[in-house]
Design an enzyme around this catalytic site. Structure first.
Site, short mmCIF file in Angstrom:
data_model
loop_
_atom_site.label_atom_id
_atom_site.label_comp_id
_atom_site.label_asym_id
_atom_site.label_seq_id
_atom_site.Cartn_x
_atom_site.Cartn_y
_atom_site.Cartn_z
N PHE A 135 0.05 5.39 -3.96
CA PHE A 135 -0.53 7.08 -3.17
C PHE A 135 0.10 8.15 -4.61
O PHE A 135 0.23 7.58 -5.25
CB PHE A 135 0.90 7.34 -2.38
CG PHE A 135 0.71 8.71 -1.75
CD1 PHE A 135 -0.48 9.01 -0.42
CD2 PHE A 135 1.53 10.03 -2.39
CE1 PHE A 135 -0.20 10.16 0.48
CE2 PHE A 135 1.56 10.83 -1.08
CZ PHE A 135 0.82 11.03 -0.77
N GLY A 171 -3.30 -1.14 -1.17
CA GLY A 171 -3.88 -0.30 -0.81
C GLY A 171 -3.66 1.93 -1.57
O GLY A 171 -2.14 1.43 -1.79
N LEU A 209 0.86 -1.01 -0.31
CA LEU A 209 0.43 0.21 -0.08
C LEU A 209 0.75 1.09 -0.21
O LEU A 209 1.94 1.56 0.24
CB LEU A 209 -0.91 -0.02 1.61
CG LEU A 209 -0.72 0.33 2.30
CD1 LEU A 209 -1.70 0.87 3.40
CD2 LEU A 209 0.82 -1.29 3.51
N CYS A 210 0.13 2.26 -0.38
CA CYS A 210 0.52 3.58 -0.66
C CYS A 210 2.05 4.09 -0.89
O CYS A 210 2.29 3.93 -2.09
CB CYS A 210 1.52 3.93 1.18
SG CYS A 210 0.95 5.83 1.27
N HIS A 211 3.23 4.45 -0.63
CA HIS A 211 4.82 3.98 -1.38
C HIS A 211 5.22 2.52 -2.09
O HIS A 211 5.90 2.37 -2.32
CB HIS A 211 5.51 5.08 -0.63
CG HIS A 211 5.37 6.35 -1.09
ND1 HIS A 211 4.15 7.50 -0.85
CD2 HIS A 211 5.87 7.79 -2.24
CE1 HIS A 211 3.67 8.48 -0.98
NE2 HIS A 211 4.65 8.27 -1.70
#
EC number: 3.1.2.-
Length: 292
Positions: free
Chosen positions: A216, A268, A189-191
């Site tokens: 992200f 995510g 998720l994210c980065h």
């Protein structure tokens, strides 16, 4: 009397441990961090009892990201993105092993730790020894991967430190290849999806070409994150941009807590997705075990 949030500085805070390095500004932390998460309980406590299947987490061991302007961002893995999904997995009954590229200690953004969140803090305390003394990923590949491996999923948490080294690692590439070849889950998720870039290393095309992912938003790293002093400059490259160039489909351009399942790849978009991604991973892993 508490300081008005609008009076907080948007200037990144110097990190005295390194030359020309900076933590996020006080204002940005007031916008991006909180003492508690949206954790609302575990759905499958103790559901997995056999003890065989585990999670392999590939975490960040480097704290500093060198930016275009020569400044360094003092970062690490985001504690919510790491620990809240793991809380769901561990409470369901899955053990977790921690690895870094060189076996050096995991780096965390402790300034983002939700200090009043029992789920996150309790998981941190349970894993602290493994975070300080992780496995070396190459050793895991040599000794613990293969068709009979006990790892059911590979988890790569976010935080900007995920853009340092992990995306260019042949060991990460081998780990992702193993997961794809052996029908195991990849959760990130994210980065953290920067790690997926390794699937295209020295190849005409990525083994993940055609997969859809949440990540992200580049627009925040190019814009608001610099404007509010979260980042002390521009990143040298952007995660969603490079994933798109490798043929992956980025499905979001904002940060809403969105999660996505594409085959065995679970993603995510940000820290806001941590709770739901943990639930999704548990559900998918339990279903996979039932169908084996």
């Amino acid at each position: 009397m508490s300081q008005d949030v609008n009076e907080l500085s948007k200037q990144p805070t110097p990190d005295k441990a390194e030359d020309n390095a900076f933590f996020p500004s006080p204002y940005s932390l007031s916008q991006y961090t909180a003492p508690k998460t949206d954790f609302d309980g575990v759905e499958h406590k103790g559901a997995y009892k056999d003890g065989k299947w585990k999670v392999l987490m590939i975490a960040a061991e480097e704290r500093y990201v060198l930016l275009e302007n020569g400044k360094m961002f003092s970062t690490g893995n985001h504690p919510v993105e790491m620990l809240l999904p793991l809380h769901h997995l561990m409470e369901a009954g899955f053990d977790v092993d921690v690895a870094t590229l060189s076996g050096y200690p995991v780096k965390l953004e402790l300034w983002a730790m939700p200090t009043e969140d029992e789920a996150v803090i309790s998981t941190y305390n349970k894993l602290k020894e493994k975070l300080k003394q992780p496995k070396k990923l190459a050793d895991v590949i040599k000794n613990e991967l293969g068709p009979d491996s006990d790892y059911l999923s590979v988890f790569i948490p976010g935080g900007h430190a995920a853009v340092v080294g992990i995306s260019e690692s042949e060991d990460v590439q081998q780990t992702l290849d193993w997961a794809l070849d052996n029908d195991r889950f990849i959760v990130t998720l994210c980065h953290g999806p920067a790690a997926l870039l390794s699937a295209g290393l020295n190849r005409e095309k990525s083994t993940l070409e055609g997969y859809s992912v949440c990540v992200f938003p580049d627009s925040l790293d190019e814009g608001a994150n610099i404007e509010i002093g979260y980042l002390p400059g521009r990143l040298k490259w952007l995660v969603a941009d490079l994933l798109t160039k490798q043929g992956l489909k980025v499905v979001n351009d904002d940060m809403t807590g969105r999660t996505l399942k594409d085959r065995k790849l679970l993603t995510g978009d940000s820290p806001l997705a941590s709770n739901e991604l943990g639930k999704l991973a548990v559900n998918e892993m339990l279903n996979a075990i039932q169908n084996k």
